[in-house]
Design an enzyme around this catalytic site. Structure first.
Site: not given
Ligand code: NOJ
Length: 551
Positions: A96, A197, A249, A323-324
């Site tokens: 990542d 990210d 992402e 994970h989000d």
């Molecule tokens: C996306 C990530 O998936 C998330 O977990 C993170 O808090 C934010 N980007 C900021 O880096």
């Protein structure tokens, strides 16, 4: 670029995957220990969330040193061993890369704070407005303003996320060079995958202005210069290899930009994550609300992205979980009455679409949202900010907690449920986040529910390897207006793949047209056993089925 369309990627959240030293936090050794499990599943690559030095305010997405390993997770020896041992099993690693911001603990930010002008230009610093207000009215994605005071100066620094995550100034070529160096460092260590990210928010303008909506997304999302930066990143780093897979992402992106980011001829990225389909249970676009998901909207969005990217030669990462995101089976299915059907139907929907499937740890055994009753059982910074904000607004505690149980990012982050022993076999210590109550039945050793789900995932992964039509076939929707089934047809040469996914617990009927019935139908896979294609096709609750059709 060698093709990657036959690959399936598994996301392991290191903090919650497997703890080997009893400190309650997962580690690299834990991932090594579980490689046989991952090999058995059949996946090709493991995406690991950040394990670099970090104060952990945002669970590692606040990186303090890009080319380090936080002792919390292990040592260089562990990392090298992980690359080697995974390699022996035909598995490679995706790391990542958090290049939009650094932790305020990063040496660069610290030097900037100490007054070093060179490093001040690494970040986005601006004076407040003459009336004493903040440089712009933008909001942080974690709540509150996107600006915080830069030490004792008149300036503020921009942070689109937590205030300990300072946005980097990509306009500065030196910053870009430093970041490329970090990416190359990991590529030289044998890493074959990179997940970038929030990479579509790196392109901020020189002049920052107030946003009409008071939020600001349009001022920094998908700006034209982002494509230039990504092309440069490609040329300077992974573009030098022909076997590295990348995924960006993309926050609030569009199909048009998605195509640009991922079409091979543009030399940007292999594929992208987009999130529109995971907002269909946001009331009036607000995350911290609860409502049943809007199925027609879900289909519309999946379809729009599938068709758009197909026509434009773009490539989607296809996924429900990360994970989000709250667990998809808790969100879009019935884990009480149909745990196996729900999980396998959701899996099949994604795995047979056009794109590269990502599996998030635990979905392959049917893990669910934990529904903790106490706010103190949640750790995530965004969750706590939202809790405080809802309290300030005067919402009743019960309503607040309901939203948190449904939407918190801690939902997927609970420890991996390995077995029915204490702490689900994740740790011998105290886990950093509580283990959900259902671990005694939902775990990798369970011979009923979890095993059935995992066996189904294995089949889906193997089918992708065996069938070019799954890897490369075109996509078109089938009966898009159906009220409870999402069906589609993939096509390659003279073959079609008809996939029908039923999202509800009442029976559903599909009319199969003569043109399809006239073809030779072979049952490929389904979660209700072998089926025959017929003109009025009946689907059981949460049934999923796929037929291969030949002339
Ligand atoms: C996306 C990530 O998936 C998330 O977990 C993170 O808090 C934010 N980007 C900021 O880096």
């Amino acid at each position: 670029m060698t093709t990657f369309h036959d690959k399936v990627i598994y996301q392991a959240y290191p903090k919650s995957f497997k703890d080997t030293d009893g400190d309650g936090i997962g580690d690299l050794k834990g991932i090594i220990e579980k490689l046989p499990y991952l090999e058995d599943l059949g996946i090709d690559m493991i995406w690991l969330n950040p394990f670099y030095n970090s104060p952990q305010n945002d669970n590692g997405y606040d990186v303090a040193d890009y080319t380090s390993i936080d002792p919390l997770f292990g040592t260089w020896e562990d990392f090298d061993k992980l690359v080697e041992e995974a390699g022996k099993r035909g598995i490679s690693l995706m790391l990542d890369m958090v290049l939009n911001h650094t932790s305020t603990e990063h040496e660069w930010f610290q030097k900037a704070l100490a007054g070093d002008k060179k490093y001040q230009d690494y970040y986005i610093l601006r004076e407040g407005k003459p009336d004493g207000s903040l440089p712009t009215n933008w909001e942080s994605k974690f709540g509150g303003p996107a600006w915080s005071k830069f030490a004792e100066t008149d300036q503020y620094y921009l942070h689109l996320y937590d205030k300990t995550q300072a946005d980097l100034n990509w306009r500065n070529p030196e910053v870009r060079r430093e970041l490329y160096k970090a990416v190359n460092f990991w590529l030289e260590k044998g890493v074959k995958g990179l997940r970038f990210d929030v990479i579509n928010v790196i392109g901020k303008a020189e002049e920052l202005e107030d946003a009409a909506d008071g939020v600001g997304k349009s001022h920094y999302t998908d700006t034209p210069i982002v494509h230039d930066y990504i092309q440069e990143l490609n040329q300077e780093t992974f573009g030098r290899y022909d076997d590295v897979i990348t995924v960006g992402e993309m926050s609030s992106t569009t199909v048009k930009n998605g195509i640009k980011y991922s079409s091979p001829k543009r030399h940007e990225l292999s594929m992208i994550f987009s999130f529109h389909h995971l907002k269909v249970d946001y009331k009036d676009g607000e995350k911290w609300t609860t409502m049943p998901f809007d199925f027609l909207e879900l289909k519309k969005l999946l379809d729009e992205w599938q068709r758009g990217m197909d026509v434009g030669d773009g490539w989607n990462a296809v996924f429900w979980n990360n994970h989000d995101q709250p667990r998809a089976n808790s969100r879009f299915g019935d884990t009480e009455n149909y745990p196996v059907e729900t999980a396998t139907m959701l899996a099949q929907t994604i795995h047979l679409l056009r794109g590269t499937p990502f599996i998030y740890q635990g979905e392959e055994i049917g893990m669910t949202n934990p529904r903790f009753d106490d706010i103190d059982d949640y750790v995530d910074v965004e969750t706590h900010n939202a809790y405080e904000e809802m309290k300030r607004k005067g919402l009743p505690e019960q309503e607040i907690m309901e939203a948190i149980k449904e939407k918190s990012r801690d939902n997927p982050r609970t420890p991996m449920q390995w077995d029915s022993s204490k702490n689900a076999g994740f740790t011998t210590g105290t886990p950093w986040l509580k283990v959900p109550d259902n671990y005694t039945t939902i775990n990798t050793q369970n011979e009923t529910i979890s095993k059935q789900i995992r066996d189904y995932y294995k089949q889906l992964i193997q089918l992708r390897k065996d069938h070019k039509i799954i890897q490369e076939g075109s996509y078109e929707p089938f009966e898009l207006g159906h009220e409870s089934v999402y069906a589609y047809i993939r096509e390659l040469d003279d073959q079609k793949l008809l996939v029908m996914n039923h999202f509800y617990s009442e029976e559903a009927l599909m009319d199969i047209p003569k043109a399809l019935l006239d073809m030779k139908a072979e049952f490929l896979i389904g979660n209700k056993g072998e089926r025959k294609l017929e003109s009025l096709f009946k689907l059981d609750p949460y049934e999923t089925v796929a037929f291969l059709l030949k002339k």
